[in-house]
Motif scaffolding. Structure first.
Motif, PDB file in Angstrom:
ATOM      1  N   SER A 122      39.389  34.187  51.915  1.00 55.57           N
ATOM      2  CA  SER A 122      39.335  35.256  50.928  1.00 55.57           C
ATOM      3  C   SER A 122      37.932  35.864  50.909  1.00 55.57           C
ATOM      4  O   SER A 122      36.981  35.281  51.400  1.00 55.57           O
ATOM      5  CB  SER A 122      39.695  34.725  49.549  1.00 55.57           C
ATOM      6  N   GLN A 123      37.876  37.065  50.355  1.00 55.24           N
ATOM      7  CA  GLN A 123      36.614  37.784  50.340  1.00 55.24           C
ATOM      8  C   GLN A 123      35.795  37.426  49.106  1.00 55.24           C
ATOM      9  O   GLN A 123      36.340  37.236  48.026  1.00 55.24           O
ATOM     10  CB  GLN A 123      36.874  39.299  50.340  1.00 55.24           C
TER      11      GLN A 123
ATOM     12  N   THR B 212      35.216  39.638  55.153  1.00 59.67           N
ATOM     13  CA  THR B 212      35.779  40.924  55.554  1.00 59.67           C
ATOM     14  C   THR B 212      34.793  41.609  56.486  1.00 59.67           C
ATOM     15  O   THR B 212      33.634  41.214  56.567  1.00 59.67           O
ATOM     16  CB  THR B 212      36.067  41.817  54.329  1.00 59.67           C
ATOM     17  N   SER B 213      35.259  42.613  57.181  1.00 54.91           N
ATOM     18  CA  SER B 213      34.364  43.378  58.044  1.00 54.91           C
ATOM     19  C   SER B 213      34.540  44.863  57.742  1.00 54.91           C
ATOM     20  O   SER B 213      35.585  45.291  57.248  1.00 54.91           O
ATOM     21  CB  SER B 213      34.646  43.092  59.518  1.00 54.91           C
TER      22      SER B 213
ATOM     23  N   PRO C  27      33.283  46.776  55.385  1.00 50.91           N
ATOM     24  CA  PRO C  27      33.587  47.188  54.014  1.00 50.91           C
ATOM     25  C   PRO C  27      32.805  48.439  53.639  1.00 50.91           C
ATOM     26  O   PRO C  27      31.759  48.728  54.211  1.00 50.91           O
ATOM     27  CB  PRO C  27      33.104  45.995  53.188  1.00 50.91           C
TER      28      PRO C  27
ATOM     29  N   ARG D  58      27.591  43.703  56.378  1.00 50.08           N
ATOM     30  CA  ARG D  58      28.007  43.172  55.082  1.00 50.08           C
ATOM     31  C   ARG D  58      26.844  42.941  54.141  1.00 50.08           C
ATOM     32  O   ARG D  58      26.917  42.119  53.232  1.00 50.08           O
ATOM     33  CB  ARG D  58      28.789  41.879  55.304  1.00 50.08           C
TER      34      ARG D  58
ATOM     35  N   PRO E   2      37.750  47.692  50.744  1.00 47.89           N
ATOM     36  CA  PRO E   2      38.188  47.776  52.134  1.00 47.89           C
ATOM     37  C   PRO E   2      38.315  49.243  52.549  1.00 47.89           C
ATOM     38  O   PRO E   2      38.473  50.125  51.702  1.00 47.89           O
ATOM     39  CB  PRO E   2      39.554  47.096  52.129  1.00 47.89           C
TER      40      PRO E   2
END
Lengths: 113, 113
Positions: B1-2, B28-29, B31, B72, B95
């Motif tokens: 999870s983020q 995540t990537s 963002p 990030r 996202p």
């Protein structure tokens, strides 16, 4: 310039009662968000409303969106003390690459025993 | 999870001193990243947003700047703080190509004396 207005700004209500918070915005948008903020804390996402007539419910909270009236409501059913917080609505006027949310002034909710 | 992290959580700085607030997102990537400021008892104001490394958009003219040296990582800076820079600074991410919902970090409370 997009304006987002909430009313009331402050709401004191007894446990067990129902009430509605209103969020009006000044420009066309079909993307509206509700957040909760506890004192001294960050914002927690509550609801995402993405179309006219959208209705979302979570526990004692229900949010709706009327894009034609440029109005969203957050209805509280049978309030409990744990719902005491500040509630913000936010509008994203353009569905672009980034989410440039404009926030309302917030409604501080105090639920008393 | 983020997850999203901000630091420091609290700082007290003299007028004219520099500032650096840091925010990182995990899980995540690519963002979108945002800096908001909340003045005492008020709503949130979007300061900067970024849709990629090195890409910064400023929403309001001010004494602050932002940088995104890594995918990030988002940094808020000032060379010389003013009294009016006091507030609660919130980093957020979303996202790409999504509902527009923002997810906020824990916040950094800055007091300029």
């Amino acid at each position: 310039e997009l304006k987002v207005e909430q009313n009331p700004l402050f709401l004191s209500m007894q446990e067990g009662k129902n009430y509605t918070i209103y969020c009006n915005y000044s420009t066309t948008s079909d993307r509206l968000y509700w957040y909760r903020q506890d004192p001294g804390k960050s914002l927690e996402s509550l609801f995402v409303l993405l179309s006219n007539g959208a209705v979302k419910q979570e526990g004692r909270l229900m949010a709706s969106l009327d894009t034609k009236a440029r109005l969203s409501t957050l209805h509280i059913t049978a309030a409990v003390h744990d719902l005491s917080a500040t509630y913000f609505c936010a509008v994203d006027p353009i569905a672009g690459t980034a989410s440039k949310l404009t926030f309302g002034t917030g409604t501080r909710l105090q639920v008393t025993l | 999870s983020q997850t999203i992290h901000q630091w420091p959580a609290t700082l007290v700085q003299p007028v004219g001193s520099p500032l650096s607030l840091e925010c990182t997102v995990e899980g995540t990537s690519n963002p979108n990243l945002y800096w908001y400021r909340q003045a005492a008892g008020r709503g949130l104001q979007l300061l900067f947003y970024s849709v990629g490394i090195g890409q910064i958009s400023s929403e309001v003219p001010q004494n602050l700047s932002a940088s995104r040296p890594q995918d990030r990582q988002f940094i808020l800076s000032s060379k010389k703080l003013l009294l009016s820079d006091s507030g609660f600074y919130l980093c957020a991410w979303s996202p790409r190509k999504n509902t527009g919902e923002l997810f906020f970090g824990e916040g950094s409370r800055l007091t300029v004396l």
